[in-house]
Design a protein around this motif. Structure first.
Motif, PDB file in Angstrom:
ATOM      1  N   THR A   1       0.838  -1.198   0.000  1.00  0.00           N
ATOM      2  CA  THR A   1       0.000   0.000   0.000  1.00  0.00           C
ATOM      3  C   THR A   1       0.869   1.242   0.000  1.00  0.00           C
ATOM      4  OG1 THR A   1      -0.113  -0.055   2.423  1.00  0.00           O
ATOM      5  CG2 THR A   1      -1.889  -1.146   1.215  1.00  0.00           C
ATOM      6  N   ASP A   2       0.310   2.348  -0.510  1.00  0.00           N
ATOM      7  CA  ASP A   2       1.030   3.616  -0.491  1.00  0.00           C
ATOM      8  C   ASP A   2       0.571   4.455   0.696  1.00  0.00           C
ATOM      9  OD1 ASP A   2      -1.454   4.610  -1.197  1.00  0.00           O
ATOM     10  OD2 ASP A   2      -0.957   4.814  -3.323  1.00  0.00           O
ATOM     11  N   SER A   3       1.082   5.677   0.775  1.00  0.00           N
ATOM     12  CA  SER A   3       0.771   6.539   1.921  1.00  0.00           C
ATOM     13  C   SER A   3      -0.697   6.941   1.974  1.00  0.00           C
ATOM     14  CB  SER A   3       1.652   7.793   1.870  1.00  0.00           C
ATOM     15  OG  SER A   3       1.473   8.478   0.634  1.00  0.00           O
TER      16      SER A   3
ATOM     17  N   HIS B   1      -1.652  -1.680  -4.016  1.00  0.00           N
ATOM     18  CA  HIS B   1      -1.024  -1.880  -5.324  1.00  0.00           C
ATOM     19  C   HIS B   1      -0.848  -3.359  -5.654  1.00  0.00           C
ATOM     20  CE1 HIS B   1       0.196   2.385  -6.056  1.00  0.00           C
ATOM     21  NE2 HIS B   1       0.113   2.439  -4.721  1.00  0.00           N
TER      22      HIS B   1
ATOM     23  N   SER C   1      12.241   5.686  -3.162  1.00  0.00           N
ATOM     24  CA  SER C   1      11.506   5.129  -4.299  1.00  0.00           C
ATOM     25  C   SER C   1      11.873   3.665  -4.505  1.00  0.00           C
ATOM     26  CB  SER C   1      11.819   5.929  -5.562  1.00  0.00           C
ATOM     27  OG  SER C   1      11.128   5.401  -6.671  1.00  0.00           O
TER      28      SER C   1
ATOM     29  N   LEU D   1       5.780  -2.513  -9.589  1.00  0.00           N
ATOM     30  CA  LEU D   1       5.802  -1.429  -8.608  1.00  0.00           C
ATOM     31  C   LEU D   1       6.796  -0.357  -9.005  1.00  0.00           C
ATOM     32  CD1 LEU D   1       5.746  -3.160  -5.117  1.00  0.00           C
ATOM     33  CD2 LEU D   1       3.962  -1.745  -6.101  1.00  0.00           C
TER      34      LEU D   1
ATOM     35  N   GLY E   1       7.272   3.462  -6.975  1.00  0.00           N
ATOM     36  CA  GLY E   1       6.698   4.496  -6.132  1.00  0.00           C
ATOM     37  C   GLY E   1       7.546   4.747  -4.908  1.00  0.00           C
ATOM     38  N   LYS E   2       7.144   5.729  -4.122  1.00  0.00           N
ATOM     39  CA  LYS E   2       7.870   6.147  -2.927  1.00  0.00           C
ATOM     40  C   LYS E   2       6.958   6.045  -1.717  1.00  0.00           C
ATOM     41  CE  LYS E   2      10.613  10.051  -1.200  1.00  0.00           C
ATOM     42  NZ  LYS E   2      11.063  11.435  -1.484  1.00  0.00           N
TER      43      LYS E   2
ATOM     44  N   LEU F   1       6.252   3.303   0.162  1.00  0.00           N
ATOM     45  CA  LEU F   1       5.384   2.132   0.101  1.00  0.00           C
ATOM     46  C   LEU F   1       5.495   1.311   1.382  1.00  0.00           C
ATOM     47  CD1 LEU F   1       5.990   0.952  -3.574  1.00  0.00           C
ATOM     48  CD2 LEU F   1       4.099   2.311  -2.680  1.00  0.00           C
ATOM     49  N   LYS F   2       4.395   0.673   1.750  1.00  0.00           N
ATOM     50  CA  LYS F   2       4.327  -0.178   2.944  1.00  0.00           C
ATOM     51  C   LYS F   2       3.991  -1.597   2.520  1.00  0.00           C
ATOM     52  CE  LYS F   2       1.987  -0.417   7.452  1.00  0.00           C
ATOM     53  NZ  LYS F   2       0.967   0.223   8.307  1.00  0.00           N
TER      54      LYS F   2
END
Length: 678
Positions: free
Chosen positions: A429-431, A436, A475, A483, A485-486, A488-489
């Motif tokens: 997941t993102d912030s 994703h 990133s 994937l 992105g920056k 990310l969890k």
């Protein structure tokens, strides 16, 4: 204490007995766990008094806990006994036959013969031993002086039974009548198998909180102050007039309280709340469930309790203890091991000391009942599921990749370099909370560069079967997961692992060849531009070379020693090269210093250390190392270019420093003449 062994007439083989006392050793892998009273520390067994001797028939199995029972613990044993008439030395006579029944008793309560109580304190779980008891230690407790009944019928609860009134005759317990036959001096030989036990502990040493061990932990570690623990908990009210009985019934309360409360249908009332993971119910009888919580995050000795509302509301008011933490919960958790389950019988005063103010207010009936009975005792059951530890797992240790372990054990093996790992991404997941990826599994060889550096770092830090939460600050680009992105969890779990060549290698020569192959793989990764991964590769190979040490007295040992030294040097120099490309100059200095300690005139180490000094703007040391390189190889064009760069940089620093000092002097102004000063 004098040691002794049983005669052959008793049917015991000499090889099957170990004389007591014996010097016992720690189990393999447990040497570091030496905290006093620990299950993993071999404290000396208490000495047996005169009149009691012991011989081990079967020692405790390997891996068994090393701690022994103490007074107040409840133990389960299987016994059989014979008695010896000293008028006819060592002629065994059958006393009572063991029917295979198990007996439970509390140590130090006088429920069994004195010899058994003394002997059980020297035994470990799973051990079988024979005790030779004199008449003083083999008499039935009810037949001792002052007892009206010589034979003394006593009641012992059967193991696993819910009733404490069942009668179980234990062989060797009622021996007083035989022991007092005229002209006979009776010696009892009692064989005892230590089957199970429930350890109890007075947490505050005043009887206000008694902890009973319901299930031993499957790990060695205990939490420490400031650590966040994940626990499941339940609380119920015990009858006010049943305080003493609850101490001896904690072992059965976990499985039987629900059955006992169902027998009082006319007096029970159940209240189910809609709170997540929380159940509240009350029982107007002897016991009832107050609340249950499946996942509670608790920081030991911290000011915040996190968990499902409304029982543990962050920042809520505290109870009468005025403390910043829940004193009872902290004390219990500090005594538990990961995976352990325990029950604590405590007073209401201790329960509420530092607890959330709304702990009992979730159920008005229980709150009112507790306030009416200040002497009421409560049963708090806890299971320490996990330590929620957050660690920096990035190759640079710059907190760019952090991991929070959700499920792990120290005994689980760790994924190693060159092993094949199956890493499952439960979710990404993102912030903003956008998902994703869900339930995607990657299969790759650690250190081969098949996945991005972040996932390589995750796999290298995790253990087989571990579940963890990973946060990547920088990133992340991983084509296999689609994937890029920056922030990310991830939620990861290691599903499978196949050992690499290093782990499968047998013997030092095979290990050396495996590490040579890993060094070549690191060079491939370096040429591909993966500097951080390559630096980790060479560092790990250098560490593993320390285990190749079979040199002395071995054919070809000196040649192998030279190969190991050369490979160590190559790994350090290659690591320094990778770190230079990543501008990690201080780490370069450490790697080069290790090489120069063994070989002070190594030109590559001097040259790369000079580059690192220049990167840190330490021109003095950079100039010194560059001149040392030119002394070793005067025609080196790289060293001449570096010398020119260092000289130019030093001039620029001198000009900058000159301007700085001029400004400092101008700021001082003109000082008065000394004669003009009064």
């Amino acid at each position: 204490m004098a040691s002794w062994s049983f005669p052959r007439e008793l049917g015991c083989k000499d090889t099957g007995l170990h004389e007591i006392p014996v010097e016992e050793e720690l189990e393999p892998g447990l040497e570091g766990y030496s905290d006093s009273g620990s299950e993993f520390h071999d404290l000396p067994a208490p000495e047996l008094p005169p009149g009691v001797s012991k011989a081990i028939v079967a020692p405790a199995p390997a891996g068994s806990i090393l701690k022994r029972p103490e007074e107040g613990d409840e133990v389960v044993v299987r016994c059989s006994g014979t008695w010896l008439d000293r008028a006819s030395p060592f002629l065994p006579r059958p006393l009572l036959e063991d029917e295979g029944g198990l007996t439970r008793f509390t140590v130090g309560q006088g429920q069994v013969i004195r010899g058994l109580e003394v002997g059980i304190l020297t035994m470990r779980l799973g051990e079988t031993a024979k005790f030779r008891l004199s008449a003083e230690f083999s008499a039935d407790p009810s037949s001792l002086p002052g007892s009206a009944d010589l034979a003394g019928s006593r009641s012992f609860p059967e193991a696993g039974s819910t009733s404490r009134g069942q009668v179980l005759d234990l062989p060797g317990f009622r021996l007083a009548a035989a022991a007092r036959l005229p002209g006979k001096a009776i010696v009892l030989v009692l064989e005892v198998s230590f089957v199970d036990w429930i350890s109890r502990c007075d947490l505050f040493e005043d009887g206000s909180a008694i902890k009973s061990l319901l299930r031993r932990g499957d790990d060695k570690r205990k939490p420490v102050l400031g650590q966040v623990c994940l626990v499941s908990a339940s609380l119920r009210l015990l009858a006010a007039d049943d305080n003493h009985n609850s101490n001896s019934n904690n072992s059965n309360s976990n499985s039987n309280n629900s059955h006992n409360s169902n027998n009082n249908d006319n007096n029970s009332s159940n209240n189910n709340s809609n709170n997540n993971n929380t159940t509240n119910s009350a029982d107007s009888g002897a016991a009832g469930s107050c609340w249950e919580v499946e996942a509670l995050e608790h920081g030991i000795a911290s000011s915040t309790l996190l968990g499902p509302a409304p029982v543990f509301a962050p920042g809520g008011e505290r109870g009468p203890g005025q403390g910043l933490s829940w004193r009872l919960l902290d004390k219990v958790l500090l005594s538990m091991r990961r995976g352990e389950k325990a029950a604590v019988d405590c007073t209401e005063e201790v329960l509420l000391d530092g607890a959330p103010a709304n702990l009992l207010s979730t159920d008005p009936f229980l709150s009112e009942k507790g306030s009416q009975h200040s002497s009421s005792r409560w049963l708090l059951e806890l299971e320490l599921q996990e330590f929620l530890e957050t660690s920096d797992i990035s190759f640079e240790r710059d907190a760019s990749v952090t991991m929070r372990s959700l499920r792990c054990r120290d005994s689980w093996p760790k994924c190693q370099d060159a092993g094949r790992c199956s890493l499952n991404a439960k979710s990404v997941t993102d912030s903003d909370g956008n998902v994703h990826v869900e339930d995607a599994t990657l299969h790759f060889v650690l250190g081969s560069g098949e996945v991005c550096d972040e996932l390589e770092a995750v796999a290298a830090a995790m253990q087989i079967g571990e579940r963890a939460e990973v946060f990547c600050r920088h990133s992340v680009c991983e084509p296999k997961l689609g994937l890029e992105g920056k922030g990310l969890k991830f939620r990861f779990q290691v599903l499978g692992y196949e050992p690499g060549p290093w782990e499968q290698a047998k013997g030092d020569e095979a290990k050396l060849q495996a590490l040579l192959a890993r060094k070549e793989k690191g060079i491939e990764v370096l040429r591909a531009g993966r500097h951080r991964l390559a630096a980790y590769h060479f560092n790990r190979t250098h560490e593993l070379l320390g285990y190749v040490d079979d040199f002395h007295g071995v054919q070809g040992g000196e040649d192998r020693k030279a190969k190991v030294a050369e490979l160590k040097k190559a790994c350090l120099l290659n690591r320094a090269l990778c770190l230079l490309k990543d501008d990690r100059f201080k780490a370069v200095l450490k790697a080069c210093d290790l090489v120069l300690d063994e070989e002070p005139r190594n030109m590559k180490a001097l040259f790369r250390r000079a580059q690192a000094h220049l990167g840190l703007e330490d021109c003095f040391n950079a100039l010194r190392d560059t001149r040392a390189v030119l002394q070793l190889e005067p025609g080196s064009s790289d060293a001449r270019r570096l010398l020119a760069e260092v000289t130019s940089r030093q001039r620029a620093l001198d000009i900058s420093s000159k301007d700085l000092f001029v400004k400092m002097c101008d700021g001082l102004g003109k000082l008065p003449h000394p004669l003009d000063v009064d």
